[in-house]
Design an enzyme around this catalytic site. Structure first.
Site, short mmCIF file in Angstrom:
data_model
loop_
_atom_site.label_atom_id
_atom_site.label_comp_id
_atom_site.label_asym_id
_atom_site.label_seq_id
_atom_site.Cartn_x
_atom_site.Cartn_y
_atom_site.Cartn_z
CB SER A 52 -0.96 0.00 1.41
OG SER A 52 -1.49 1.21 1.51
CE1 TYR A 81 -3.99 -1.79 5.19
CE2 TYR A 81 -3.34 0.44 4.59
CZ TYR A 81 -3.67 -0.90 4.43
OH TYR A 81 -3.99 -1.18 2.99
#
Length: 245
Positions: free
Chosen positions: A139, A152
C-alpha cells in the site's frame, strides 16, 4: 501472455476479483482463495461463462493450513503454480489511544502473516519448477504513515521488507523466481468497510469518495508485470489516483 496458473488470495471482491477476471480473460488458469464461498462461486461461474478457467478454495489466510490447502488444490488441478498473488488484506484503522487491540491482531494475522503463509505455500514449488512469481500487495501506507494508520502501515511496511528480503534470497539462489510488490493508493474496494472507529471511517470514506479509482487500474498493473519478460522483474509499482497527494 503465455498461459499461467495463478493463485490469488482475497479474491472475493475488489482488486482480487477484478484481477482474477482480467487474467482469466487473458487465458490464464485461476485458483481463487477467500473466506466468502458464495462470492467465490459467483466469480468462478462468471469466469466459466466467458470461456475462462478457474477453481476456488475457501481460504482464511490467517490459518497456515488453509493456505497450504489452497496451494495443494492448484497443484492437484493444474500441476504447477506460476504466480502467487498475496492480495488478502484488512484496514481497520484507528488511533493507538483507542486501544483496538483485536483489530491490530487481525491486521497482523491477515496482512503480514497471511503474506508469509502464501510465500511458504508456494516457494518450494516454484524452486522445483525453476520459475515463478510472487506478487505481494502492499500500500502507499507502506511507504508513509499518518495519524490512525500506525498498525496498518506497519503491516504494509512489513510486506515490503519481506518482499525485498525474499527478492535477494531468490536472486542469490538463482531460482528464476520473480518478486513484485504492488502498492496501491485509494482504490474503490471494500477496504474501508473494515474500519469500525466512527471518526476514522467518516474521514476515510470522504477521502475515498473524493479520490478513489477503479480496481481495474491495479489489475492492469498486475497483468503488466506478469507479462514482462522472465529475465526482468518489476520489483515495485506504486499506483495511486492522479489527484491523490
Amino acid at each position: 501472455m503465455n498461459k499461467k496458473v495463478i493463485v490469488i488470495t482475497g479474491a472475493s471482491s475488489g482488486i482480487g476479483e477484478v484481477t482474477a477476471k482480467l487474467l482469466a480473460h487473458q487465458g490464464n488458469e485461476l485458483v481463487l482463495g477467500a473466506r466468502r464461498e458464495s462470492r467465490l462461486q459467483k466469480i468462478v461461474q462468471d469466469i466459466d461463462d466467458t470461456g475462462g478457467s478457474a477453481i476456488y478454495q475457501v481460504t482464511d489466510v490467517a490459518v497456515a493450513s488453509q493456505v497450504q490447502n489452497l496451494a495443494a488444490m492448484a497443484l492437484k488441478f493444474y500441476g504447477r503454480i506460476d504466480v502467487w498473488i498475496n492480495n488478502a488484506g484488512l484496514m481497520p484503522r484507528s488511533e493507538f489511544i483507542k486501544g483496538r487491540v483485536d483489530e491490530w491482531d487481525k491486521m497482523i494475522d491477515v496482512n503480514l502473516k497471511g503474506t508469509l503463509y502464501g510465500i511458504n505455500a508456494s516457494l518450494k514449488t516454484m524452486r522445483n519448477q525453476y520459475s515463478g512469481q510472487i506478487i505481494n500487495i502492499s500500500s502507499v501506507a507502506g511507504h508513509a504513515t499518518s495519524i490512525g494508520s500506525g498498525v496498518y502501515s506497519a503491516t504494509k511496511f512489513g510486506v515490503r521488507a519481506i518482499s525485498e528480503a525474499l527478492r535477494k534470497e531468490e536472486a542469490a539462489a538463482k531460482s528464476n523466481i520473480r518478486i513484485t510488490v504492488i502498492s496501491p493508493g485509494a482504490i474503490a474496494t471494500e477496504l474501508t468497510d473494515h474500519i469500525k472507529d466512527p471518526e476514522t471511517k467518516k474521514n476515510l470514506d470522504k477521502f475515498y469518495n473524493d479520490y478513489a479509482v477503479s480496481p481495474d487500474r491495479v489489475a492492469k498493473a498486475i497483468a503488466f508485470t506478469i507479462d514482462s519478460p522472465e529475465d526482468t522483474t518489476m520489483n515495485e509499482i506504486v499506483i495511486r489516483p492522479t489527484a491523490q497527494k
